[in-house]
Design an enzyme around this catalytic site. Structure first.
Site, short mmCIF file in Angstrom:
data_model
loop_
_atom_site.label_atom_id
_atom_site.label_comp_id
_atom_site.label_asym_id
_atom_site.label_seq_id
_atom_site.Cartn_x
_atom_site.Cartn_y
_atom_site.Cartn_z
N ASP A 1 -2.42 60.79 24.46
CA ASP A 1 -1.97 59.43 24.79
C ASP A 1 -0.50 59.46 25.19
O ASP A 1 0.25 60.36 24.80
CB ASP A 1 -2.21 58.47 23.64
CG ASP A 1 -1.41 58.80 22.39
OD1 ASP A 1 -1.34 59.99 22.04
OD2 ASP A 1 -0.85 57.87 21.76
N GLU B 1 -0.99 58.96 19.02
CA GLU B 1 0.26 59.46 18.45
C GLU B 1 1.42 58.56 18.83
O GLU B 1 2.34 58.35 18.04
CB GLU B 1 0.53 60.89 18.91
CG GLU B 1 1.60 61.63 18.10
CD GLU B 1 3.02 61.41 18.61
OE1 GLU B 1 3.96 61.78 17.89
OE2 GLU B 1 3.19 60.87 19.72
#
Length: 380
Positions: free
Chosen positions: A71, A135
């Site tokens: 991400d 994250e």
């Protein structure tokens, strides 16, 4: 044929995986790893995408783990970018795009290293990859979900390397053997509103908050410890929501962020903040409330077998001996550390989260070589 980490990085950058969107990144990696003989499982939780992949026997005595995320943070103003932030374009010796540095190049490098290694020299042990899509966000259902699932399923890593960017200027300069803790404190001062010409008839929450902030900001938390720099406190917001210049407001809010070393815990810092707030409240007659969010405690993987394994491989491939450091922000290593010893090593991170984020193409293949050497040395 060896797996090309540069091409894989470009393919991953082309996946618009802005948190919490998967964007096709984990689907791509799952296909590659499955074809390479890894047992892959999607471990999504509460809509957050996560991928677990293992080559070798479950429960092997020696299991090397890699951890990373696909991400990325938002692009911001796309018009400000020189190149398409999701184009994965290679130009002028750089691979451009959101996530190129943080950390799709790192993921591509350790995936390529792991695939090539197990196919060329199958180890007596196992290799586990844990890759999350959460994250950059709240980090609630990402690596923690993977580790929770692993505990339930009897999966375990003996040691783990997180492939976050760790080097300030040159590949090989620095590895992380720990991280500072991080907490954010939210203060609310409640006074009595009044006319600014008659301050004695009011209780000014702004003055009380200013006094509190001055006490906190001027306090030396510590002088540092053996492996950590001094802890820091930064004032990040002060707000009254008051547009009138002749009114003493009834409310004032402030936020501070503390990055702390292993001399403190989140709980000990909260106790200190509560005491400081109570003393200012008693002095001023203004009620001061506190709430806090602890994003992670400080941790340290003491220098030893794992850090030496990484340092030797880095030095062999780059000629540089990486400095063991605990600087920087938080990472998912703070979750892994409760599972097994963990060290972080990756590329230069100068452009991460910036407009025109990019990675030097010439660094990606050497990073793969470092990761591959680490695997070889670990299983030798």
């Amino acid at each position: 044929m060896p797996l090309d980490p540069v091409a894989l990085t470009a393919d991953l950058v082309r996946c618009p995986s802005v948190t919490p969107e998967e964007g096709g990144a984990l689907v791509l990696l799952e296909r590659i790893l499955t074809e390479a003989g890894f047992d892959c499982r999607r471990v999504d939780r509460n809509g957050v995408p996560n991928l677990f992949a293992r080559w070798g026997r479950k429960g092997a005595n020696r299991t090397f783990g890699f951890n990373g995320h696909t991400d990325v943070v938002p692009v911001g103003d796309a018009a400000a970018w020189t190149r398409d932030p999701f184009g994965g374009e290679i130009a002028d010796g750089w691979l451009w795009g959101r996530g190129a540095t943080d950390m799709k190049s790192g993921v591509a490098a350790f995936v390529a290293a792991a695939v090539d290694f197990v196919q060329e020299t199958p180890p007596d042990g196992a290799v586990i990859l844990t890759i999350t899509g959460d994250e950059e966000g709240d980090s609630v259902d990402g690596t923690t979900a993977l580790l929770d699932w692993m505990a339930t399923e009897g999966e375990a890593m003996t040691v783990c390397l997180v492939g976050e960017p760790t080097c300030p200027e040159r590949l090989g300069e620095m590895m992380k053997i720990g991280r500072r803790g991080s907490m954010t404190a939210f203060f609310t001062a409640r006074g009595v509103q009044g006319h600014s010409a008659y301050p004695h008839r009011a209780k000014n929450p702004v003055s009380a908050m200013a006094r509190l902030i001055d006490r906190l900001a001027s306090h030396e938390l510590d002088k540092g410890t053996g492996h950590f720099d001094p802890s820091t406190l930064a004032v990040t917001t002060i707000d009254t929501g008051n547009p009138a210049t002749n009114v003493i407001p009834a409310l004032c809010r402030a936020t501070v962020n503390i990055r702390f070393n292993d001399r403190h815990s989140g709980a000990s810092l909260i106790r200190w903040l509560e005491q400081e707030a109570a003393e200012v409240a008693a002095e001023t007659g203004v009620e001061i409330g506190l709430s806090a969010k602890i994003s992670g405690e400080s941790f340290l993987t003491p220098p030893g077998e794992l850090s030496e394994l990484v340092a030797r491989a880095v030095e062999a491939e780059t000629g540089l001996r990486p400095e063991p450091s605990t600087s920087g922000g938080t990472s998912d290593a703070r979750f892994v550390r409760a599972h097994c010893p963990v060290v972080e090593f990756g590329l230069v991170g100068k452009t991460m989260h910036q407009v025109d984020e990019r990675v030097e193409v010439a660094q990606i293949e050497p990073l793969k070589a470092i990761y591959k050497r680490i695997l070889k040395d670990y299983f030798t």
